[in-house]
Structures are given as C-alpha cells and as structure tokens.
Design an enzyme around this catalytic site. Sequence first.
Site, PDB file in Angstrom:
ATOM      1  N   HIS A  92       0.823  -1.207   0.000  1.00  0.00           N
ATOM      2  CA  HIS A  92       0.000   0.000   0.000  1.00  0.00           C
ATOM      3  C   HIS A  92       0.858   1.258   0.000  1.00  0.00           C
ATOM      4  O   HIS A  92       2.006   1.260   0.446  1.00  0.00           O
ATOM      5  CB  HIS A  92      -0.939  -0.012   1.202  1.00  0.00           C
ATOM      6  N   GLU A 114       0.707   3.990   1.781  1.00  0.00           N
ATOM      7  CA  GLU A 114       1.130   4.445   3.114  1.00  0.00           C
ATOM      8  C   GLU A 114       2.354   3.650   3.576  1.00  0.00           C
ATOM      9  O   GLU A 114       3.306   4.212   4.101  1.00  0.00           O
ATOM     10  CB  GLU A 114       0.017   4.278   4.151  1.00  0.00           C
ATOM     11  N   CYS A 171      -2.333  -0.848   7.550  1.00  0.00           N
ATOM     12  CA  CYS A 171      -1.672   0.449   7.378  1.00  0.00           C
ATOM     13  C   CYS A 171      -1.903   1.348   8.588  1.00  0.00           C
ATOM     14  O   CYS A 171      -1.002   2.090   8.988  1.00  0.00           O
ATOM     15  CB  CYS A 171      -2.140   1.124   6.098  1.00  0.00           C
ATOM     16  N   CYS A 186      -6.289   0.957   5.524  1.00  0.00           N
ATOM     17  CA  CYS A 186      -6.744  -0.348   6.002  1.00  0.00           C
ATOM     18  C   CYS A 186      -6.200  -0.574   7.415  1.00  0.00           C
ATOM     19  O   CYS A 186      -5.375   0.193   7.913  1.00  0.00           O
ATOM     20  CB  CYS A 186      -6.273  -1.449   5.057  1.00  0.00           C
TER      21      CYS A 186
END
Length: 162
Positions: free
Chosen positions: A79, A81, A120, A117
Amino acid sequence: MERVSKENYYLDIAQSVAMRSTCLRRMYGAIIVKNDSIISTGYNGAPRGRVNCSDLKYCLREKMQIPRGERYELCRSIHSEANAIIAASREQMIDADLYMTCVDPKTNEVVSNVCSCQMCKRMIINSGIKRVIVRENATEYTTYEVQDWITEDDSLSGKSGY
C-alpha cells in the site's frame, strides 16, 4: 489570484504520486510531510523486482471477485502508506502528516470515502505520524487524528475493510 490551500497543495502532489501506481483496482498516492518538507512518497504496487498487476494485465482479487478491504494476502501490492513509511526514518515521521489520494484507474477520477486499512493504520500508529489527510474531491478532504485510531480501536470490532 487565490492560492491553493496547503492541504490541497500536498494532496495534489499525493495525487500525482498515485499516477505511478501499478494497481488495476485503485491507484493510491501518499506523501509524508513534516514542517512543510516532504519526507517521503509512496504509491501502491508490487514489491521491487516482482511483476506488477499492470504488467500482468489482471488483478487476482478482482478475478476472484473479492470485495475491497478483504483478503489482502492475495494482493500483489504494497500500500502507498506502507511504501511512504518504508522510505522514511521514524525520527522524521514523529508528529508528521500523511496526505493520501485515491484515483480510479479506469476513469482517473478521485475516489472518495477511503481511508487506510487496518494493517496500514497499525503502521501509521507505530511510525509516529500524527494526522492522515485524505482527499475526497478536488477541494475537500477528511482529516484523521491518529490518536483517535488508538483510543477508538476499530480493530476490535471484527469488521474488515476500509
């Protein structure tokens, strides 16, 4: 001439970063900013050296009709992040802001009502980042105080997704 707000300036940059994404489902871009300096950037894509979904021309989770926010272990991507956090030192991230934008790869339109999510969120908490600012459209955004993710621990609900 009216200047763009500082938040939208950084969100514009995060949106440009998202255009490097190799995900066929959603293109995310993130930047970490501290004291008005960009510390790092990240977009979602396969780990270095692995084949990207954009090169494979398919998304396994999409093929399997898996809803967003579920079965991340089948996703090839890291991801945005997480990639931004990996690229910075913890000392740089303490009390920093993370700006994030999501773009639909089919329409190139900003996707609203997204957030990090659970995995993250845990990385953001441990990194020392103070706030997460997420673009909703060209001028509006939502600000999340990371401390709220600690005190209002939504990971205890058992609800998946983001």
